[in-house]
Design a protein around this motif. Structure first.
Motif, PDB file in Angstrom:
ATOM      1  N   ILE A  40      -5.537   3.367 -18.190  1.00 26.81           N
ATOM      2  CA  ILE A  40      -6.005   2.069 -17.717  1.00 26.81           C
ATOM      3  C   ILE A  40      -6.170   2.175 -16.213  1.00 26.81           C
ATOM      4  CG2 ILE A  40      -5.455  -0.369 -17.453  1.00 26.81           C
ATOM      5  CD1 ILE A  40      -3.894  -0.220 -20.054  1.00 26.81           C
ATOM      6  N   GLN A  41      -7.384   1.837 -15.748  1.00 27.44           N
ATOM      7  CA  GLN A  41      -7.661   1.883 -14.312  1.00 27.44           C
ATOM      8  C   GLN A  41      -7.705   0.468 -13.773  1.00 27.44           C
ATOM      9  OE1 GLN A  41     -10.896   4.392 -13.176  1.00 27.44           O
ATOM     10  NE2 GLN A  41     -10.390   4.217 -11.023  1.00 27.44           N
ATOM     11  N   VAL A  42      -6.867   0.224 -12.753  1.00 28.79           N
ATOM     12  CA  VAL A  42      -6.772  -1.109 -12.167  1.00 28.79           C
ATOM     13  C   VAL A  42      -6.812  -1.031 -10.649  1.00 28.79           C
ATOM     14  CG1 VAL A  42      -5.428  -2.011 -14.118  1.00 28.79           C
ATOM     15  CG2 VAL A  42      -4.243  -1.140 -12.103  1.00 28.79           C
ATOM     16  N   VAL A  43      -6.935  -2.197 -10.042  1.00 29.99           N
ATOM     17  CA  VAL A  43      -6.857  -2.332  -8.583  1.00 29.99           C
ATOM     18  C   VAL A  43      -5.771  -3.352  -8.267  1.00 29.99           C
ATOM     19  CG1 VAL A  43      -9.202  -1.630  -8.004  1.00 29.99           C
ATOM     20  CG2 VAL A  43      -8.783  -3.983  -8.690  1.00 29.99           C
ATOM     21  N   ALA A  44      -5.145  -3.187  -7.108  1.00 26.95           N
ATOM     22  CA  ALA A  44      -4.091  -4.110  -6.698  1.00 26.95           C
ATOM     23  C   ALA A  44      -4.251  -4.435  -5.227  1.00 26.95           C
ATOM     24  CB  ALA A  44      -2.720  -3.501  -6.961  1.00 26.95           C
ATOM     25  N   ALA A  45      -3.918  -5.688  -4.886  1.00 25.49           N
ATOM     26  CA  ALA A  45      -4.029  -6.163  -3.505  1.00 25.49           C
ATOM     27  C   ALA A  45      -2.654  -6.241  -2.866  1.00 25.49           C
ATOM     28  CB  ALA A  45      -4.685  -7.543  -3.473  1.00 25.49           C
ATOM     29  N   ILE A  46      -2.523  -5.604  -1.730  1.00 22.65           N
ATOM     30  CA  ILE A  46      -1.332  -5.766  -0.910  1.00 22.65           C
ATOM     31  C   ILE A  46      -1.728  -6.804   0.135  1.00 22.65           C
ATOM     32  CG2 ILE A  46       0.307  -4.615   0.619  1.00 22.65           C
ATOM     33  CD1 ILE A  46      -0.623  -1.996  -0.959  1.00 22.65           C
ATOM     34  N   ILE A  47      -1.459  -8.055  -0.193  1.00 23.86           N
ATOM     35  CA  ILE A  47      -1.891  -9.167   0.644  1.00 23.86           C
ATOM     36  C   ILE A  47      -0.844  -9.390   1.733  1.00 23.86           C
ATOM     37  CG2 ILE A  47      -2.501 -11.615   0.706  1.00 23.86           C
ATOM     38  CD1 ILE A  47      -3.387 -11.321  -2.239  1.00 23.86           C
ATOM     39  N   GLU A  48      -1.283  -9.258   2.962  1.00 21.16           N
ATOM     40  CA  GLU A  48      -0.382  -9.387   4.107  1.00 21.16           C
ATOM     41  C   GLU A  48      -0.639 -10.696   4.847  1.00 21.16           C
ATOM     42  OE1 GLU A  48       0.626  -5.153   5.892  1.00 21.16           O
ATOM     43  OE2 GLU A  48      -1.522  -5.552   6.017  1.00 21.16           O
TER      44      GLU A  48
END
Length: 127
Positions: A4-12
């Motif tokens: 499974i290919q996903v993206v994730a946000a490191i929201i600062e």
């Protein structure tokens, strides 16, 4: 094993990162960086903007790529591209998560993270 290919946000924001608590599935209650699956004909950045809009009802600006984490869960192999991001429009609404916390570096270990996200946390601690 299924990948499974996903993206994730490191929201600062103001030196803190956003941790969101899963509201469903086998890992309900664990914290993660928000994001999701990439759809056909979508770039990683486009997928991340769409997923964050769907999950948190905010618009983000996707910045620098931090890391691609690969992790084997019992049922699948996860490939997760993580990008620094910032909110440019809207206020967070939890549409899929139970909770969200803004964590300073000293607070990173105060929530139970999903296993794949621990590598990101360790990397952020060294920044």
């Amino acid at each position: 094993m299924k990948e499974i290919q996903v993206v994730a946000a490191i929201i600062e924001n103001n030196g803190k990162i956003l941790a969101t608590q899963r509201g469903y599935g086998d890992y309900k209650g664990f914290y993660e960086f928000p994001g999701g699956k990439i759809e056909a004909n979508e770039s990683k950045e486009e997928a991340l903007v769409r997923e964050i809009q769907e999950e948190l009802n905010v618009v983000i600006e996707v910045g620098e790529h931090l890391i691609c984490v690969e992790y084997d869960y019992p049922a699948f192999h996860l490939k997760m591209d993580c990008f620094f991001s910032k909110i440019v429009q809207g206020n967070i609404q939890l549409l899929e998560h139970l909770d969200a916390k803004w964590l300073s570096k000293q607070q990173y270990d105060t929530v139970p993270w999903l296993e794949a996200d621990i590598e990101i946390i360790e990397l952020l601690k060294r920044r």
